[in-house]
Design a protein around this motif. Structure first.
Motif, PDB file in Angstrom:
ATOM      1  N   GLN A   1      35.867  21.059  76.240  1.00 49.99           N
ATOM      2  CA  GLN A   1      36.702  20.130  75.478  1.00 49.99           C
ATOM      3  C   GLN A   1      36.521  20.304  73.972  1.00 49.99           C
ATOM      4  O   GLN A   1      37.480  20.169  73.204  1.00 49.99           O
ATOM      5  N   THR A   2      35.317  20.615  73.531  1.00 53.55           N
ATOM      6  CA  THR A   2      35.078  20.793  72.095  1.00 53.55           C
ATOM      7  C   THR A   2      35.915  21.934  71.537  1.00 53.55           C
ATOM      8  O   THR A   2      36.589  21.791  70.509  1.00 53.55           O
ATOM      9  N   ALA A   3      35.874  23.077  72.215  1.00 55.96           N
ATOM     10  CA  ALA A   3      36.661  24.234  71.768  1.00 55.96           C
ATOM     11  C   ALA A   3      38.152  23.925  71.819  1.00 55.96           C
ATOM     12  O   ALA A   3      38.912  24.323  70.930  1.00 55.96           O
ATOM     13  N   SER A   4      38.564  23.197  72.840  1.00 58.47           N
ATOM     14  CA  SER A   4      39.975  22.851  72.979  1.00 58.47           C
ATOM     15  C   SER A   4      40.445  21.970  71.820  1.00 58.47           C
ATOM     16  O   SER A   4      41.530  22.184  71.259  1.00 58.47           O
ATOM     17  N   GLU A   5      39.632  20.986  71.456  1.00 61.42           N
ATOM     18  CA  GLU A   5      40.011  20.096  70.358  1.00 61.42           C
ATOM     19  C   GLU A   5      40.080  20.842  69.032  1.00 61.42           C
ATOM     20  O   GLU A   5      40.974  20.601  68.204  1.00 61.42           O
ATOM     21  N   LEU A   6      39.162  21.771  68.811  1.00 65.38           N
ATOM     22  CA  LEU A   6      39.206  22.607  67.613  1.00 65.38           C
ATOM     23  C   LEU A   6      40.500  23.415  67.578  1.00 65.38           C
ATOM     24  O   LEU A   6      41.167  23.520  66.543  1.00 65.38           O
ATOM     25  N   LEU A   7      40.840  23.984  68.724  1.00 60.52           N
ATOM     26  CA  LEU A   7      42.035  24.825  68.811  1.00 60.52           C
ATOM     27  C   LEU A   7      43.297  24.000  68.587  1.00 60.52           C
ATOM     28  O   LEU A   7      44.228  24.438  67.896  1.00 60.52           O
ATOM     29  N   MET A   8      43.340  22.815  69.154  1.00 61.01           N
ATOM     30  CA  MET A   8      44.526  21.978  69.004  1.00 61.01           C
ATOM     31  C   MET A   8      44.708  21.547  67.542  1.00 61.01           C
ATOM     32  O   MET A   8      45.832  21.476  67.047  1.00 61.01           O
ATOM     33  N   THR A   9      43.611  21.304  66.846  1.00 60.50           N
ATOM     34  CA  THR A   9      43.687  20.960  65.425  1.00 60.50           C
ATOM     35  C   THR A   9      44.309  22.102  64.629  1.00 60.50           C
ATOM     36  O   THR A   9      45.176  21.881  63.771  1.00 60.50           O
ATOM     37  N   LEU A  10      43.902  23.329  64.925  1.00 61.58           N
ATOM     38  CA  LEU A  10      44.463  24.486  64.239  1.00 61.58           C
ATOM     39  C   LEU A  10      45.937  24.667  64.604  1.00 61.58           C
ATOM     40  O   LEU A  10      46.763  25.040  63.761  1.00 61.58           O
ATOM     41  N   GLY A  11      46.270  24.412  65.866  1.00 65.10           N
ATOM     42  CA  GLY A  11      47.657  24.534  66.304  1.00 65.10           C
ATOM     43  C   GLY A  11      48.557  23.543  65.595  1.00 65.10           C
ATOM     44  O   GLY A  11      49.683  23.876  65.191  1.00 65.10           O
ATOM     45  N   LYS A  12      48.070  22.309  65.422  1.00 61.86           N
ATOM     46  CA  LYS A  12      48.854  21.294  64.716  1.00 61.86           C
ATOM     47  C   LYS A  12      49.080  21.696  63.257  1.00 61.86           C
ATOM     48  O   LYS A  12      50.168  21.493  62.702  1.00 61.86           O
ATOM     49  N   LYS A  13      48.061  22.290  62.637  1.00 64.38           N
ATOM     50  CA  LYS A  13      48.207  22.766  61.257  1.00 64.38           C
ATOM     51  C   LYS A  13      49.258  23.875  61.174  1.00 64.38           C
ATOM     52  O   LYS A  13      49.902  24.060  60.134  1.00 64.38           O
TER      53      LYS A  13
END
Length: 402
Positions: free
Chosen positions: A184-196
């Motif tokens: 979940q940690t890696a996923s949340e990091l990735l989703m933050t970058l995707g939103k940017k």
């Protein structure tokens, strides 16, 4: 002499043909492909969305490679029936050819969810070069798209489309994206970058229906949320192409069952890649398909070489970051311990999962350089000292592997 026949034209088929020719130069060898192209790198398809594919750069091997190895490739011919008694394959044009040995390497197909509207123009799945060409033609004048599925392919598709200036939503049924490949940690990091990067995400969202008449206009989710869109990409998993073995004595469940020699329940018939089920698993990933194909090729040549089991791994580069995951991430095992490194400022996150002090899986986010070293450690079953685990130092863990 009846030929050895390979049904399929992906990495498993090509690896098998190459391995077979290492040990048998003379037996006629035929590859039967339903597509009109020689085998190509399917992993690169999502990069071609919105662009112009260059087939020469996509080929795994150029056409002359097959000629030099005396491999006969029948392009644009789909195998429709197998007769295990007569040892024959029938093609979709009615032609029948007998074989001495047969390899099933005909892969998998996109799973289409059973919801209304999947047949409306503007709904696509991306599994072949023709899919890419048809999709690119359709979206030329479109700006708004929805990708159903936040796994590897879904995120690659979304990233490729965003880079082409499209507005993209990703709808994922799980509580976080890439849930099968990372924690979940890696996923949340990735989703933050995707939103940017301008990508919108909906998690715990399940497709209820696709709306439209002559063209897609929107998708409706199970919570009645509606998203307007001009096209939809379904990235909801794959299913092994096992229809060809139905009504035969070749045993199958999710895939065609094989032993350590990639041999099916029928003598002289083998299977490898996305169609093969080994120890109850169908992996559907490139490294496994390549190694299984190689193993099948050796055994088609009579070498009795067992499968060197590949630890499943995934590599992804989207949203400007590299991600590597391998092995068992202990999602259902609270007894596992972890060693972590987290640098929020540089978006680097590394975690290794251990069971009884033995590394069994890992996720590398933002820095994938230790990937091979960690994969080898997982395969070898190295024991990590208690003090290293208690320190929770990723650098100290890597030193133990050196």
């Amino acid at each position: 002499m009846n030929p050895v026949i390979i049904i399929g034209n992906g990495i498993a088929a090509v690896s098998a043909a190459e391995a077979f020719r290492e040990h048998d130069k003379n037996t006629p060898l035929i590859i039967i492909s339903g597509e009109p192209y020689y085998a190509y790198y399917r992993l690169r398809l999502s990069d071609l969305l919105g662009g112009t594919p260059d087939l020469d750069k996509l080929y795994i091997h150029k056409p002359e490679w097959y000629r030099n190895l005396n491999i006969d490739v029948w392009l644009g011919h789909k195998a429709s029936k197998i007769d295990t008694q007569k040892q024959s394959v029938t093609l979709d044009n009615g032609k029948t050819v007998n074989f001495s040995k047969l390899l099933l390497a005909n892969g998998s197909s996109a799973f289409i969810p059973p919801v209304p509207g999947t047949d409306i123009p503007g709904v696509f799945s991306i599994r072949s070069l023709d899919d890419v060409n048809n999709f690119n033609e359709f979206i030329k004048d479109k700006t708004q798209g929805v990708v159903i599925g936040g796994g590897l392919l879904g995120l690659e598709v979304a990233w490729s489309l965003a880079n082409k200036g499209k507005n993209v939503y990703v709808v994922e049924g799980s509580s976080y994206i890439l849930s099968k490949q990372v924690d979940q940690t890696a996923s949340e990091l990735l989703m933050t970058l995707g939103k940017k990067a301008g990508i919108n995400f909906v998690t715990q969202g399940r497709l209820s229906q696709i709306m439209g008449d002559r063209a897609v206009t929107s998708v409706q989710l199970n919570d009645n949320q509606t998203i307007s869109t001009e096209f939809v990409v379904l990235s909801t998993g794959v299913r092994s192409n096992i229809d060809i073995v139905k009504n035969t004595s070749i045993q199958s469940t999710r895939g065609v069952q094989v032993n350590e020699y990639m041999q099916t329940s029928v003598e002289n018939i083998f299977a490898a890649g996305d169609i093969a089920e080994y120890k109850g698993q169908v992996y559907g990933i490139w490294p496994v398909a390549r190694e299984q194909g190689k193993t099948a090729g050796f055994n088609l040549a009579g070498k009795q070489i067992p499968y060197n089991e590949v630890i499943p791994s995934n590599y992804l580069k989207v949203f400007g970051v590299e991600i590597y995951s391998v092995g068992d991430l202990c999602k259902d095992d609270s007894s596992c311990s972890t060693i972590k490194k987290f640098d929020k400022e540089d978006n680097i996150y590394s975690v290794v999962f251990l069971r009884n002090n033995i590394p069994v899986g890992a996720v590398l986010f933002g820095d994938t350089k230790p990937a091979m070293k960690i994969s080898k450690a997982i395969k070898s079953g190295i024991q990590i000292p208690d003090e290293i685990i208690q320190k929770n130092s990723f650098e100290e863990f890597l030193k133990v592997l050196s």
